[in-house]
Design a protein around this motif. Structure first.
Motif: not given
Length: 236
Positions: A162-176
């Motif tokens: 439920q966090s509103s924070a965004v982890d850019g590196e995690k987003a890249k990892e998940d996208a890959k």
């Protein structure tokens, strides 16, 4: 706040007793004065409507829900019942209807479980337990199957971040990871899609969708028409 959703803002100078009196007069008169009922119930927040219900019962000894059902019909009745019913109870009853009878209405289940917060889903589960003495996830597991069941049950357990924070590196990892599990692979690794799409926060998923497009040149929804993916689209 759990149960407080939608775009209607609380009315200033709100008086539940005053609204209850106006509703009683509108309902008990010769024919229901629809305009009065609509004006009151559509201009009060969900929490305020529940206070009105309490004031109405205190003043009349009857529930506003019963009186509305007894004095209105058809779509108008359905509309008023939806406004009066506590959000968690309304969601619960919609889920019950979706699971009842021949064939489960998957679209209703997806819309509710993918678009509610963890607190709202927990409240829904509480109502279901109170009304049926059974756990919702147990009954759901008997109605759905396959990858859809895995995704839906994960959502129904209210485990999304439920966090509103965004982890850019995690987003890249998940996208890959999604790209490797989907478009780049012969077939699709649904478990990877389910884990990411059903557990990450909405804010995190939005960034993941951006990163996915950067990697693949495509938007994620065009890749795979699976129920878990539809759930994320609705949740956004």
């Amino acid at each position: 706040q759990a149960g407080e959703r939608g775009t209607i803002k609380p009315k200033e100078n709100f008086d539940a007793k005053e609204d209850a009196v106006a509703l009683r007069k509108a309902i008990e008169g010769l024919g229901t004065k629809e305009k009065t009922v609509i004006d009151i119930l559509t201009h009060r927040s969900s929490a305020q409507r529940q206070l009105i219900c309490g004031a109405y019962q205190e003043a009349t000894g009857r529930t506003l829900l019963d009186d509305v059902k007894g004095d209105t019909h058809g779509k108008f009745e359905d509309f008023l019942v939806a406004l009066i019913t506590p959000p968690a109870a309304y969601d619960c009853h919609e889920v019950m209807r979706a699971m009842k009878g021949a064939g489960t209405k998957d679209s209703v289940l997806v819309e509710i479980f993918a678009s509610r917060s963890n607190d709202q889903i927990a409240a829904l589960n509480d109502v279901y337990l109170q009304e049926t003495q059974k756990k919702l996830v147990f009954d759901l597991s008997k109605e759905v199957s396959g990858d859809f069941a895995k995704a839906l049950l994960l959502l129904a357990e209210a485990k999304r971040d439920q966090s509103s924070a965004v982890d850019g590196e995690k987003a890249k990892e998940d996208a890959k990871a999604l790209y490797n599990a989907g478009e780049k692979k012969w077939g699709t690794d649904e478990s990877k899609f389910i884990d990411i799409l059903c557990l990450r926060s909405v804010a995190q998923l939005r960034q993941t969708l951006v990163e996915y497009k950067n990697i693949s040149g495509k938007t994620l929804p065009s890749i795979h028409d699976m129920h878990a993916l539809k759930a994320v689209q609705l949740g956004n």
